[in-house]
Each structure stands twice: as C-alpha cells, then as structure tokens.
Enzyme design. Structure first.
Site, PDB file in Angstrom:
ATOM      1  N   HIS A  40      -8.770   3.853  -2.523  1.00 44.65           N
ATOM      2  CA  HIS A  40      -7.423   3.342  -2.253  1.00 44.65           C
ATOM      3  C   HIS A  40      -6.939   2.413  -3.371  1.00 44.65           C
ATOM      4  O   HIS A  40      -6.784   1.212  -3.170  1.00 44.65           O
ATOM      5  CB  HIS A  40      -7.429   2.615  -0.900  1.00 44.65           C
ATOM      6  CG  HIS A  40      -6.093   2.148  -0.423  1.00 44.65           C
ATOM      7  ND1 HIS A  40      -4.905   2.714  -0.833  1.00 44.65           N
ATOM      8  CD2 HIS A  40      -5.750   1.141   0.442  1.00 44.65           C
ATOM      9  CE1 HIS A  40      -3.898   2.086  -0.232  1.00 44.65           C
ATOM     10  NE2 HIS A  40      -4.388   1.127   0.523  1.00 44.65           N
ATOM     11  N   CYS A  66       0.804  -1.227   0.000  1.00 47.07           N
ATOM     12  CA  CYS A  66       0.000   0.000   0.000  1.00 47.07           C
ATOM     13  C   CYS A  66       0.833   1.271   0.000  1.00 47.07           C
ATOM     14  O   CYS A  66       0.296   2.359  -0.205  1.00 47.07           O
ATOM     15  CB  CYS A  66      -0.959  -0.014   1.186  1.00 47.07           C
ATOM     16  SG  CYS A  66      -2.104  -1.412   1.169  1.00 47.07           S
TER      17      CYS A  66
END
Length: 396
Positions: free
Chosen positions: A343, A83
């Site tokens: 995201h 991430c």
C-alpha cells in the site's frame, strides 16, 4: 460536451518494503510511467495534462516525477487525498478527458514511505483526522497506531451488531495472501493458513498483523484517452472504457450516525457505488472482478456490504460461502489487495486500475478471472474521500 473515456495504457513497479531497494521516487515514476506509455504505444509528447499523486513528499514532487518522462510544458497537478490519492488522480485525469478539455491525460502515483506505522509530519497544527478521531474516541477508547484502531473499532462494531467472528475477518487475510502468490508486483507472495493468520501478532483486536496492509514503496501509472484518440491510434483492442465513476467525500452521516462503521467511510462508499451503478447501467451481480480497499480485513468486509454485494450485516456469510474468490460469485482483490500486494498510498488506486485493466484484457496470467467483462474499483482515504470506478472492455 462529454466524451467516452478509456484506459489505454497501464504500468506499475513491484511494490517493495520501504528501504529494501536503492531507488527514489523519480526512479519509481520513470519505471511506472514508461511502462504505461509503452503499453499505450505512445510517447509522452501526446499527453496533454498530468495528475501526479503522493502523500509523503515535498511540494511540486509531481513535476519532478513526470520530468523523468519528458519536459513538455503541459499542466502538471499535484494530488494528495490520503489513501485515495491514486484514484483521485485517476478521477481528475478522466474528468479532463471526459469534458473534452484534452484528448489524452496521464495519472501517476508514487510513494516513498518510512517503515512502521503511519506518522505525522507537521505537529504544530491540527491533524486532518482529528475530527474523526475525536468522534471515534467517544465510541471506543483511543489506541495507537490510529489506523488499525479506527478500522478495528469498526470491525468490533460489526461483530457486536451482527455476530461477525474474528475467523471471518481472518479468512479475508488468508484469501488475499493466497491471491498474491501469483502476482509478481506484490510485496508479499506467501500463502498462510487460517491458523497462521489468527496466530500472528495482534495489532488491534480482531486485526492481526497478517490482516493489515504494510507500508510500501512503489509507483503506478495510467494513460486515459478519448474515443477519438483511441480510434486515431488504433487502440480499441486494448482499451478499457470507464463506464461509471464517482467521488464522494464525508457526509453528515459520517459524524451523525455515532458509528465507527460510518466514520471509516461506509456511507461514502454506499453513495459512490450507487452513483456508479446508475451511470454504468448495471447491478452488483453483473460485476465479475473487484479491486477494493482492504487496508485492513475489517474494511474489506464492510465494503462488501457498502458496494451492495450483500445485505447489511451479511458480509461474514459472503466470506464463509467463498463468494469473493475464484469459483465464487465475484473475485475480490485478485492482485492480493493492499494486505498482500502492499500500500504505497499515492500509487494504490492506480495499481488497482492496472490490475482490472489486465483482467478485462484477459492478460492477468495465473490471476486471470475467467471471462471477466465487468470490473469495479473502490479506493478510500480517511479524512475523507471515496472513489468508485466501473470498467468494461471497449470492444464489448
């Protein structure tokens, strides 16, 4: 040799629900990269290196992505750091410029994701997070999906230690959804009440669906340049200087602390933030606006403490006091954060940089933080890596 390093161009796509738009990753990269180059007022031929981040994709997809901008023979480096992939690409591009290796570099990130919870691609080998998962399973009974279990367990630990309440975590979801209403790039632009956030489907207590970041498609890009490049192309009025940057991977304490909070990266964040404050020469109280990694509301609260916005165990008080929204001591995630903006893993860190660049230029429209002069970015990927970056306007 070390040179001052500046963000001179930013661009991003709207973040979308996977499959809701008829596009592929080259389309995303072309849109975001073209916007960043146009923002900088330069052509792709002036870019000397490109760092392209994505988590889900085939080898050399980075080349395929930037070939939409031009084919010039420059080094193109494919980046994957879970991430924190986007901010890792940013870190590498800034490092190339800061070292004097090149005078202009591009960091670009994209993601084309599957709907639903994150899954694995290769099942014939150990998964990168298995050591973290095994350590956490000794502290909290394993549950699926793994990501909300890990960050939810860290939130539960914080509740046991410090008396933090589900309502305090839920208020973070309320805040970030409210912020996203004015962000045209956000996947969600809907405001929710505290009651609605608390009543949403429970994913892993205390995390309801409206406190969890969604899977997303999208791209973002940033052009990094040296001081000499900024002067040569008359970009000082729009340039934003990177005044501190640190990347930290897992520490011995990640596994030695017997703590879910440590396993999801709090100690990495503490060290990276400390190094950035030392480089930049300022304190947390000097910061005006922050984009941080709220993959789940629990992680936003943990990150308040790790960044030094408050003492250990005091994150809930910060929430209740309204200190992390407009009118408070800081505005945290004016974009809506990961929870509401979305995201797409490879693009997230570069979207954070884009938002903070607009904030420091004073061009963030209805999201604008009045008088913003110092910005802080935090991006984390489990497995693990944290990148923290501090910014100021070049003409300050």
């Amino acid at each position: 040799m070390s040179t001052r390093t500046f963000v001179v161009g930013v661009g991003m796509t709207k973040f979308e629900k996977p499959g809701s738009r008829d596009w592929d990753y080259p389309d995303m990269a072309r849109e975001a990269g073209t916007k960043a180059l146009q923002d900088a007022g330069i052509g792709y031929e002036l870019v000397r290196q490109a760092y392209v981040g994505y988590v889900y994709g085939e080898s050399t997809a980075g080349q395929r992505a930037v070939y939409e901008l031009g084919i010039t023979g420059i080094p193109v480096v494919n980046v994957n750091n879970n991430c924190s992939t986007g901010s890792t690409a940013l870190f590498l591009a800034a490092q190339a410029v800061r070292s004097g290796t090149v005078d202009c570099a591009l960091a670009l990130g994209f993601e084309k994701m599957q709907r639903g919870s994150l899954g694995t691609t290769f099942d014939d080998r150990e998964q990168p997070l298995m050591r973290h998962i095994a350590a956490l399973a000794e502290l909290a009974e394993f549950a699926m999906p793994a990501a909300p279990w890990m960050f939810g367990a860290a939130g539960r630990e914080h509740m046991r230690r410090y008396g933090t309440t589900p309502e305090q975590f839920a208020k973070i979801g309320v805040k970030n959804h409210r912020h996203s209403v004015h962000n045209p790039y956000a996947q969600f632009q809907v405001e929710y009440t505290l009651e609605e956030v608390l009543a949403a489907n429970m994913v892993y207590e205390p995390l309801t669906k409206l406190q969890c970041s969604p899977t997303s498609d999208g791209s973002a890009a940033v052009v990094i340049a040296s001081e000499e490049f900024v002067e040569r192309h008359d970009l000082s009025a729009q340039a934003v200087e990177i005044v501190g940057q640190s990347m930290v991977t897992d520490l011995p304490s990640t596994f030695a602390d017997n703590s879910a909070i440590s396993l999801v990266g709090a100690r990495m964040t503490e060290r990276a933030a400390r190094e950035v404050y030392e480089q930049a020469g300022f304190k947390p109280s000097d910061v005006d606006v922050i984009e941080l990694h709220d993959c789940f509301s629990t992680n936003e609260l943990l990150t308040y403490e790790a960044l030094g916005l408050c003492g250990e165990g005091e994150g809930g008080k910060l929430v209740d006091a309204g200190d992390t929204t407009y009118g408070g001591r800081w505005v945290v995630n004016p974009s809506g954060g990961l929870i509401s903006k979305g995201h797409p893993l490879g693009a997230t860190g570069l979207a954070q940089c884009s938002e903070l660049t607009w904030q420091l230029r004073g061009t963030a429209d209805r999201r604008q933080v009045a008088g913003a002069q110092v910005a802080l970015q935090h991006n984390i990927g489990l497995g693990g890596a944290v990148v923290v970056t501090a910014y100021r306007p070049a003409n300050r």
